[in-house]
Design a protein around this motif. Structure first.
Motif, PDB file in Angstrom:
ATOM      1  N   VAL A   1       0.864  -1.190   0.000  1.00  0.00           N
ATOM      2  CA  VAL A   1       0.000   0.000   0.000  1.00  0.00           C
ATOM      3  C   VAL A   1       0.901   1.241   0.000  1.00  0.00           C
ATOM      4  O   VAL A   1       1.783   1.368   0.862  1.00  0.00           O
ATOM      5  CB  VAL A   1      -0.926   0.019   1.241  1.00  0.00           C
ATOM      6  N   GLU A   2       0.676   2.093  -0.968  1.00  0.00           N
ATOM      7  CA  GLU A   2       1.489   3.304  -1.093  1.00  0.00           C
ATOM      8  C   GLU A   2       1.411   4.131   0.197  1.00  0.00           C
ATOM      9  O   GLU A   2       0.321   4.364   0.731  1.00  0.00           O
ATOM     10  CB  GLU A   2       0.948   4.107  -2.287  1.00  0.00           C
ATOM     11  N   ASN A   3       2.562   4.559   0.686  1.00  0.00           N
ATOM     12  CA  ASN A   3       2.662   5.456   1.858  1.00  0.00           C
ATOM     13  C   ASN A   3       2.239   4.819   3.195  1.00  0.00           C
ATOM     14  O   ASN A   3       1.971   5.540   4.149  1.00  0.00           O
ATOM     15  CB  ASN A   3       1.871   6.751   1.636  1.00  0.00           C
ATOM     16  N   LEU A   4       2.172   3.502   3.218  1.00  0.00           N
ATOM     17  CA  LEU A   4       1.934   2.800   4.484  1.00  0.00           C
ATOM     18  C   LEU A   4       3.208   2.049   4.870  1.00  0.00           C
ATOM     19  O   LEU A   4       3.700   1.208   4.112  1.00  0.00           O
ATOM     20  CB  LEU A   4       0.777   1.800   4.345  1.00  0.00           C
ATOM     21  N   ILE A   5       3.746   2.413   6.036  1.00  0.00           N
ATOM     22  CA  ILE A   5       5.022   1.839   6.485  1.00  0.00           C
ATOM     23  C   ILE A   5       4.798   1.080   7.793  1.00  0.00           C
ATOM     24  O   ILE A   5       4.058   1.538   8.659  1.00  0.00           O
ATOM     25  CB  ILE A   5       6.051   2.980   6.679  1.00  0.00           C
ATOM     26  N   TYR A   6       5.464  -0.071   7.932  1.00  0.00           N
ATOM     27  CA  TYR A   6       5.354  -0.861   9.166  1.00  0.00           C
ATOM     28  C   TYR A   6       6.629  -0.725  10.010  1.00  0.00           C
ATOM     29  O   TYR A   6       7.753  -0.732   9.474  1.00  0.00           O
ATOM     30  CB  TYR A   6       5.147  -2.342   8.833  1.00  0.00           C
ATOM     31  N   ALA A   7       6.422  -0.614  11.311  1.00  0.00           N
ATOM     32  CA  ALA A   7       7.542  -0.645  12.270  1.00  0.00           C
ATOM     33  C   ALA A   7       7.007  -1.354  13.507  1.00  0.00           C
ATOM     34  O   ALA A   7       6.620  -0.743  14.498  1.00  0.00           O
ATOM     35  CB  ALA A   7       8.006   0.764  12.599  1.00  0.00           C
ATOM     36  N   THR A   8       6.959  -2.667  13.426  1.00  0.00           N
ATOM     37  CA  THR A   8       6.288  -3.439  14.477  1.00  0.00           C
ATOM     38  C   THR A   8       6.940  -4.818  14.611  1.00  0.00           C
ATOM     39  O   THR A   8       7.882  -5.145  13.900  1.00  0.00           O
ATOM     40  CB  THR A   8       4.780  -3.533  14.156  1.00  0.00           C
ATOM     41  N   GLY A   9       6.439  -5.605  15.587  1.00  0.00           N
ATOM     42  CA  GLY A   9       6.907  -6.990  15.732  1.00  0.00           C
ATOM     43  C   GLY A   9       8.295  -7.115  16.340  1.00  0.00           C
ATOM     44  O   GLY A   9       9.020  -8.079  16.056  1.00  0.00           O
ATOM     45  N   HIS A  10       8.665  -6.203  17.229  1.00  0.00           N
ATOM     46  CA  HIS A  10      10.035  -6.209  17.773  1.00  0.00           C
ATOM     47  C   HIS A  10      10.258  -7.264  18.870  1.00  0.00           C
ATOM     48  O   HIS A  10      11.345  -7.365  19.425  1.00  0.00           O
ATOM     49  CB  HIS A  10      10.405  -4.819  18.298  1.00  0.00           C
ATOM     50  N   TYR A  11       9.238  -7.957  19.214  1.00  0.00           N
ATOM     51  CA  TYR A  11       9.279  -9.107  20.146  1.00  0.00           C
ATOM     52  C   TYR A  11      10.134  -8.844  21.381  1.00  0.00           C
ATOM     53  O   TYR A  11       9.847  -7.936  22.134  1.00  0.00           O
ATOM     54  CB  TYR A  11       9.720 -10.374  19.401  1.00  0.00           C
ATOM     55  N   ARG A  12      11.208  -9.618  21.596  1.00  0.00           N
ATOM     56  CA  ARG A  12      11.966  -9.535  22.861  1.00  0.00           C
ATOM     57  C   ARG A  12      12.999  -8.413  22.869  1.00  0.00           C
ATOM     58  O   ARG A  12      13.684  -8.204  23.869  1.00  0.00           O
ATOM     59  CB  ARG A  12      12.735 -10.853  23.108  1.00  0.00           C
ATOM     60  N   ASN A  13      13.162  -7.722  21.736  1.00  0.00           N
ATOM     61  CA  ASN A  13      14.314  -6.823  21.611  1.00  0.00           C
ATOM     62  C   ASN A  13      13.951  -5.408  21.176  1.00  0.00           C
ATOM     63  O   ASN A  13      14.781  -4.702  20.602  1.00  0.00           O
ATOM     64  CB  ASN A  13      15.302  -7.418  20.598  1.00  0.00           C
ATOM     65  N   GLY A  14      12.721  -4.993  21.462  1.00  0.00           N
ATOM     66  CA  GLY A  14      12.294  -3.684  20.962  1.00  0.00           C
ATOM     67  C   GLY A  14      13.013  -2.503  21.592  1.00  0.00           C
ATOM     68  O   GLY A  14      13.191  -1.462  20.951  1.00  0.00           O
ATOM     69  N   ILE A  15      13.444  -2.661  22.842  1.00  0.00           N
ATOM     70  CA  ILE A  15      14.185  -1.558  23.473  1.00  0.00           C
ATOM     71  C   ILE A  15      15.563  -1.476  22.814  1.00  0.00           C
ATOM     72  O   ILE A  15      16.005  -0.406  22.397  1.00  0.00           O
ATOM     73  CB  ILE A  15      14.318  -1.778  25.009  1.00  0.00           C
ATOM     74  N   LEU A  16      16.196  -2.635  22.683  1.00  0.00           N
ATOM     75  CA  LEU A  16      17.486  -2.689  21.992  1.00  0.00           C
ATOM     76  C   LEU A  16      17.380  -2.113  20.573  1.00  0.00           C
ATOM     77  O   LEU A  16      18.259  -1.383  20.112  1.00  0.00           O
ATOM     78  CB  LEU A  16      17.958  -4.153  21.944  1.00  0.00           C
ATOM     79  N   LEU A  17      16.299  -2.445  19.873  1.00  0.00           N
ATOM     80  CA  LEU A  17      16.191  -2.083  18.450  1.00  0.00           C
ATOM     81  C   LEU A  17      15.600  -0.690  18.209  1.00  0.00           C
ATOM     82  O   LEU A  17      15.409  -0.296  17.065  1.00  0.00           O
ATOM     83  CB  LEU A  17      15.340  -3.133  17.714  1.00  0.00           C
ATOM     84  N   THR A  18      15.337   0.060  19.267  1.00  0.00           N
ATOM     85  CA  THR A  18      14.707   1.376  19.070  1.00  0.00           C
ATOM     86  C   THR A  18      15.577   2.328  18.236  1.00  0.00           C
ATOM     87  O   THR A  18      15.079   2.903  17.256  1.00  0.00           O
ATOM     88  CB  THR A  18      14.337   2.017  20.423  1.00  0.00           C
ATOM     89  N   PRO A  19      16.868   2.521  18.571  1.00  0.00           N
ATOM     90  CA  PRO A  19      17.627   3.493  17.771  1.00  0.00           C
ATOM     91  C   PRO A  19      17.681   3.129  16.281  1.00  0.00           C
ATOM     92  O   PRO A  19      17.400   3.982  15.429  1.00  0.00           O
ATOM     93  CB  PRO A  19      19.031   3.462  18.394  1.00  0.00           C
ATOM     94  N   ILE A  20      17.994   1.899  15.962  1.00  0.00           N
ATOM     95  CA  ILE A  20      18.141   1.551  14.539  1.00  0.00           C
ATOM     96  C   ILE A  20      16.795   1.686  13.820  1.00  0.00           C
ATOM     97  O   ILE A  20      16.721   2.151  12.685  1.00  0.00           O
ATOM     98  CB  ILE A  20      18.764   0.138  14.356  1.00  0.00           C
ATOM     99  N   THR A  21      15.712   1.300  14.513  1.00  0.00           N
ATOM    100  CA  THR A  21      14.389   1.419  13.896  1.00  0.00           C
ATOM    101  C   THR A  21      14.056   2.893  13.651  1.00  0.00           C
ATOM    102  O   THR A  21      13.589   3.271  12.570  1.00  0.00           O
ATOM    103  CB  THR A  21      13.306   0.794  14.808  1.00  0.00           C
ATOM    104  N   ALA A  22      14.326   3.722  14.656  1.00  0.00           N
ATOM    105  CA  ALA A  22      13.989   5.148  14.528  1.00  0.00           C
ATOM    106  C   ALA A  22      14.806   5.804  13.419  1.00  0.00           C
ATOM    107  O   ALA A  22      14.268   6.540  12.587  1.00  0.00           O
ATOM    108  CB  ALA A  22      14.232   5.846  15.864  1.00  0.00           C
TER     109      ALA A  22
END
Ligand code: FAD
Ligand code: GLY
Length: 379
Positions: free
Chosen positions: A331-352
């Motif tokens: 879908v045009e202009n729809l972006i996902y940033a989800t499903g970080h499971y056990r490591n979402g705090i760790l993965l916050t900077p790279i995701t952001a």
């Protein structure tokens, strides 16, 4: 500057982290948060930044992403703390994975061999060497793996700082404002529907944690495969004789449950966590708390005397392959940033950093390419 309006669905570490990066770049961002910002999994977490301790042989892309995110942490913390004047409890003492019972020895050796094969920075310690680092460890600890680079942050402080940084830069945050529907016309996102009606957007980022698959409007094939995975947790108040500074973890496949102990700068000792496939159930159960205390006691017997100050549960946003779902969708202009499971705090900077770059440039970086939704497509 991008002259577009971005709506982010979900005000956890992921939504706020992306929002902060975008408002810094001068973009108009509105976050819709169904409850209170930062009170989902981002509040419940242990805050461990542990690519090594969480590494799995089948999850090498995730390990690479995790290492990249950890490498960005010092810069992330420095910027967030200086912008908000809020310390976020980043600690770099490291992590000890310990073996206690004879069964643990085999698992510990197996984990050590794996980490070495993967070229990770680990050191084998005898029980006495481990106790030289953390005197409160049990006399029954036979050996340990030292992971000097597996750090921690206080996730509750971090999510509060992110909210302040985001709003301080002019980001709009609507709390108690759940998105009921993502509105799609001609395969393009046009906005979202909340209790206040339709709000238009040029781009929409879905960052609603374990609830990401529950929002109406998405075609069936694009519903992100994200599910809640319950974790029960508790906090103790450390006292003299039980003042840990490293994160302590027991081996992963330990029966009945592996545990971790995360000492915070304010004296709290976080003990976690159960891993339960019970849908959206968030009940605290005696059995869960008992197993956590039992495991923690075997690792650090002195906890027997400590005050129990808090218990809680949280829901990890688990994906089908334990890795996050990041990037564009059909879908045009729809972006996902989800499903970080056990490591979402760790993965916050790279995701952001990477999702905000995608919003600003339209280009998917090599870093997040392996984490597209289309990896789940069945041909
Ligand atoms: P959340 O923080 O859950 O935020 C999603 C937000 O979306 C919520 O605030 C929710 O209210 C909102 N929302 C939902 N539906 C809607 C809607 N329709 N409209 C608007 N808003 C909506 N990670 C680590 O890196 N290290 C750890 O040590 C660690 N320990 C953990 C321990 C436990 C017990 C748990 C539960 C998780 C742990 N995690 C850890 C994982 C980490 O907490 C998550 O991966 C991370 O917080 C996910 O962030 P998020 O912003 O995607 O989700
Ligand atoms: N990463 C720790 C947990 O999810 O419990």
């Amino acid at each position: 500057m991008l002259n577009k309006k971005i709506i982010i669905i979900g005000g956890g570490v992921i939504g706020l982290g992306i929002g902060w990066q975008l408002v810094k770049a001068g973009v108009a961002v509105t976050i819709h948060e169904r409850g209170q910002a930062g009170r989902g999994a981002s509040w419940a977490a242990g805050g461990m930044l542990g690519p090594i301790a969480e590494a799995h042989i089948d999850e090498l892309d995730l390990l690479k992403l995790s290492n990249e995110s950890l490498a960005r942490y010092p810069e992330w913390v420095k910027e967030l703390e200086s912008e908000t004047e809020m310390p976020i409890g980043y600690r770099a003492e490291g992590t000890l994975i310990i073996g206690i019972q004879p069964d643990d020895s085999y698992q510990l050796q197996h984990a050590y061999n794996l980490y070495q094969d993967l070229g990770l920075n680990v050191e084998w310690l005898s029980g006495d060497e481990a106790r030289e680092i953390e005197g409160a460890l049990s006399p029954y600890v036979t050996a340990a793996i030292r992971c000097e680079t597996d750090h921690q942050v206080d996730n509750r402080l971090m999510v509060q700082a992110l909210q302040r940084a985001y709003q301080g830069r002019g980001g709009v945050l609507h709390q108690n404002s759940g998105v009921k529907r993502i509105v799609i016309e001609n395969d393009t996102v046009t906005g979202v529907e909340t209790q206040d009606g339709f709000e238009s957007a040029d781009m929409c980022v879905l960052a609603a944690g374990c609830w990401s698959g529950q929002i109406n409007g998405l075609p069936d094939t694009l519903i992100p495969p994200v599910r809640p995975v319950k974790g029960q947790m508790l906090a103790l108040q450390m006292q003299e004789g039980v003042m840990l500074s490293n994160v302590i973890r027991t081996v992963k496949a330990r029966y009945p449950m592996p545990v971790y102990l995360v000492p915070r700068g304010d004296g709290r000792l976080i003990v976690g966590a159960t891993t339960e496939e019970l849908g959206f159930d968030t009940d605290l159960i005696v059995g869960g708390i008992y197993e956590l205390l039992h495991g923690a006691f075997e690792a650090v017997p002195g906890i027997y005397e400590l005050p129990l100050i808090e218990t809680w549960t949280g829901l990890r946003p688990g994906s089908s392959d334990n890795a996050p779902i990041l990037g564009k969708t059909p879908v045009e202009n729809l972006i996902y940033a989800t499903g970080h499971y056990r490591n979402g705090i760790l993965l916050t900077p790279i995701t952001a950093y990477e999702i905000s770059k995608l919003v600003l440039t339209g280009e998917t970086s090599d870093t997040i390419a392996p984490f597209h939704l289309d990896r789940f497509s069945i041909d």
